[in-house]
Design a protein around this motif. Structure first.
Motif, PDB file in Angstrom:
ATOM      1  N   TRP A 187       0.838  -1.202   0.000  1.00 15.15           N
ATOM      2  CA  TRP A 187       0.000   0.000   0.000  1.00 15.15           C
ATOM      3  C   TRP A 187       0.872   1.252   0.000  1.00 15.15           C
ATOM      4  O   TRP A 187       0.605   2.200  -0.754  1.00 15.15           O
ATOM      5  CB  TRP A 187      -0.930  -0.006   1.205  1.00 15.15           C
ATOM      6  CG  TRP A 187      -1.915   1.128   1.194  1.00 15.15           C
ATOM      7  CD1 TRP A 187      -3.154   1.134   0.627  1.00 15.15           C
ATOM      8  CD2 TRP A 187      -1.720   2.438   1.755  1.00 15.15           C
ATOM      9  NE1 TRP A 187      -3.750   2.369   0.803  1.00 15.15           N
ATOM     10  CE2 TRP A 187      -2.899   3.178   1.483  1.00 15.15           C
ATOM     11  CE3 TRP A 187      -0.678   3.046   2.452  1.00 15.15           C
ATOM     12  CZ2 TRP A 187      -3.049   4.504   1.900  1.00 15.15           C
ATOM     13  CZ3 TRP A 187      -0.827   4.377   2.861  1.00 15.15           C
ATOM     14  CH2 TRP A 187      -2.004   5.071   2.584  1.00 15.15           C
ATOM     15  N   ALA A 188       1.917   1.268   0.821  1.00 19.17           N
ATOM     16  CA  ALA A 188       2.795   2.433   0.889  1.00 19.17           C
ATOM     17  C   ALA A 188       3.501   2.668  -0.442  1.00 19.17           C
ATOM     18  O   ALA A 188       3.655   3.818  -0.880  1.00 19.17           O
ATOM     19  CB  ALA A 188       3.818   2.256   2.013  1.00 19.17           C
ATOM     20  N   PRO A 218       3.933   7.553  -5.035  1.00 18.11           N
ATOM     21  CA  PRO A 218       3.909   8.449  -6.205  1.00 18.11           C
ATOM     22  C   PRO A 218       2.649   9.297  -6.288  1.00 18.11           C
ATOM     23  O   PRO A 218       2.696  10.447  -6.750  1.00 18.11           O
ATOM     24  CB  PRO A 218       4.024   7.487  -7.399  1.00 18.11           C
ATOM     25  CG  PRO A 218       3.625   6.157  -6.875  1.00 18.11           C
ATOM     26  CD  PRO A 218       4.025   6.139  -5.437  1.00 18.11           C
ATOM     27  N   VAL A 219       1.524   8.761  -5.820  1.00 18.93           N
ATOM     28  CA  VAL A 219       0.281   9.543  -5.778  1.00 18.93           C
ATOM     29  C   VAL A 219       0.443  10.704  -4.804  1.00 18.93           C
ATOM     30  O   VAL A 219       0.072  11.850  -5.106  1.00 18.93           O
ATOM     31  CB  VAL A 219      -0.901   8.651  -5.373  1.00 18.93           C
ATOM     32  CG1 VAL A 219      -2.178   9.478  -5.255  1.00 18.93           C
ATOM     33  CG2 VAL A 219      -1.084   7.507  -6.360  1.00 18.93           C
ATOM     34  N   ALA A 220       1.023  10.424  -3.650  1.00 16.19           N
ATOM     35  CA  ALA A 220       1.244  11.462  -2.648  1.00 16.19           C
ATOM     36  C   ALA A 220       2.188  12.535  -3.173  1.00 16.19           C
ATOM     37  O   ALA A 220       1.934  13.741  -3.002  1.00 16.19           O
ATOM     38  CB  ALA A 220       1.809  10.841  -1.372  1.00 16.19           C
ATOM     39  N   GLN A 221       3.272  12.127  -3.795  1.00 16.75           N
ATOM     40  CA  GLN A 221       4.242  13.094  -4.308  1.00 16.75           C
ATOM     41  C   GLN A 221       3.617  14.004  -5.360  1.00 16.75           C
ATOM     42  O   GLN A 221       3.888  15.208  -5.394  1.00 16.75           O
ATOM     43  CB  GLN A 221       5.454  12.361  -4.865  1.00 16.75           C
ATOM     44  CG  GLN A 221       6.307  11.697  -3.784  1.00 16.75           C
ATOM     45  CD  GLN A 221       7.387  10.797  -4.339  1.00 16.75           C
ATOM     46  OE1 GLN A 221       7.198  10.143  -5.379  1.00 16.75           O
ATOM     47  NE2 GLN A 221       8.532  10.755  -3.678  1.00 16.75           N
ATOM     48  N   LEU A 262       0.984   5.764   8.453  1.00 17.95           N
ATOM     49  CA  LEU A 262       1.595   4.838   7.500  1.00 17.95           C
ATOM     50  C   LEU A 262       2.723   5.569   6.769  1.00 17.95           C
ATOM     51  O   LEU A 262       2.466   6.382   5.874  1.00 17.95           O
ATOM     52  CB  LEU A 262       0.551   4.340   6.505  1.00 17.95           C
ATOM     53  CG  LEU A 262      -0.618   3.547   7.112  1.00 17.95           C
ATOM     54  CD1 LEU A 262      -1.762   3.432   6.117  1.00 17.95           C
ATOM     55  CD2 LEU A 262      -0.141   2.162   7.523  1.00 17.95           C
ATOM     56  N   PRO A 263       3.986   5.313   7.108  1.00 17.22           N
ATOM     57  CA  PRO A 263       5.095   5.996   6.445  1.00 17.22           C
ATOM     58  C   PRO A 263       5.180   5.627   4.961  1.00 17.22           C
ATOM     59  O   PRO A 263       5.005   4.465   4.589  1.00 17.22           O
ATOM     60  CB  PRO A 263       6.324   5.468   7.186  1.00 17.22           C
ATOM     61  CG  PRO A 263       5.811   4.934   8.477  1.00 17.22           C
ATOM     62  CD  PRO A 263       4.442   4.425   8.191  1.00 17.22           C
ATOM     63  N   ILE A 288       4.356  10.873   5.841  1.00 19.18           N
ATOM     64  CA  ILE A 288       3.525   9.890   6.537  1.00 19.18           C
ATOM     65  C   ILE A 288       2.065  10.187   6.206  1.00 19.18           C
ATOM     66  O   ILE A 288       1.627  11.334   6.268  1.00 19.18           O
ATOM     67  CB  ILE A 288       3.734   9.940   8.061  1.00 19.18           C
ATOM     68  CG1 ILE A 288       5.202   9.675   8.418  1.00 19.18           C
ATOM     69  CG2 ILE A 288       2.830   8.917   8.763  1.00 19.18           C
ATOM     70  CD1 ILE A 288       5.506   9.740   9.907  1.00 19.18           C
ATOM     71  N   ALA A 289       1.326   9.148   5.838  1.00 24.80           N
ATOM     72  CA  ALA A 289      -0.122   9.270   5.630  1.00 24.80           C
ATOM     73  C   ALA A 289      -0.822   8.945   6.938  1.00 24.80           C
ATOM     74  O   ALA A 289      -0.559   7.903   7.546  1.00 24.80           O
ATOM     75  CB  ALA A 289      -0.584   8.325   4.524  1.00 24.80           C
TER      76      ALA A 289
END
Length: 249
Positions: free
Chosen positions: A24-25, A30-33, A140-141, A232-233
């Motif tokens: 998952w991480a 890439p979505v987070a970035q 979640l890192p 971190i999410a």
């Protein structure tokens, strides 16, 4: 110790490493970035902290980029999730900024900006009220940067629960979201600093950190020469009422 037992006794638990969490991480990074790069949200603390509330476009089931949320690896019952917070820290955190007083900056440096989630500053006097009652806090890192880790005060959830219960007891439960708990909160936090161990919880992708909803926590100042963003999410699903927040284990 992980899971529900740790949450009850210590106020925090570490989970993993687990391949489902790692998958998952890996999908989320890439979505987070992309979201962070495209965001118009200003960075705080002199450009060293991106708050990123509701910035991760995961589904209500937690899935992101076609990868399922790792419920199977977590000691939690699946619930509908809000878009995850993307908390990003960069080298040099914290720095002074115009939107923060000198005393607030000093507190960020010396006490990791320790706080209890769910208590919002309300009105011109910024009085604390329980406006976002949540069930738990899950981190979640997404990157392997260990600088500026999450910090918790072990056992602080018990002190906070007792103090807030005493402050709310004279009032009808349906009014609890509108009760000023500032004094009780600040006194309890001072007690936490005096009596609870401060624990740093650095974590890597594939691991998760679970906090009791009343655990006092913060972020440590950046130490060392690591390069890159610490991302971190975080998820904090809301409960229906403050009464439920107070009554949950």
């Amino acid at each position: 110790m992980t899971g529900a037992a740790a949450l009850t006794r210590r106020g925090w638990g570490r989970i993993g490493p687990d391949p489902a969490i790692a998958a998952w991480a890996e999908a989320a990074l890439p979505v987070a970035q992309q979201q962070i790069s495209a965001s118009q949200e200003p960075w705080r603390c002199g450009g060293t902290w991106f708050v990123g509330v509701d910035a991760l476009p995961n589904g209500p089931d937690g899935a992101v980029a076609g990868v399922a949320f790792p419920w199977s690896a977590l000691p939690l019952q699946p619930v509908a999730l809000h878009p995850g917070q993307l908390s990003v820290i960069r080298r040099g955190y914290p720095q002074p900024s115009p939107d923060e007083t000198a005393s607030a900056f000093a507190f960020r440096q010396s006490r990791d900006a320790a706080h209890l989630d769910g208590l919002l500053p309300v009105g011109p006097d910024r009085r604390r009220m329980i406006r976002e009652p949540h069930g738990w806090i899950l981190g979640l890192p997404l990157t392997g940067i260990l600088a500026s880790p999450l910090v918790v005060w072990e056992g602080s959830h018990k002190i906070m629960a007792a103090a807030l219960a005493a402050a709310l007891r004279p009032h009808a439960p349906e009014t609890w979201a509108d009760i000023d708990v500032t004094q009780a909160y600040q006194a309890a936090r001072a007690q936490v600093f005096d009596s609870c161990p401060r624990i740093e919880l650095p974590a890597r992708p594939g691991e998760a950190t679970l906090l009791h909803r009343m655990t006092v926590h913060g972020v440590a100042p950046w130490q060392g020469s690591a390069q890159g963003d610490r991302i971190i999410a975080y998820f904090r699903p809301l409960l229906a009422t403050v009464a439920e927040w107070m009554a949950a284990p």
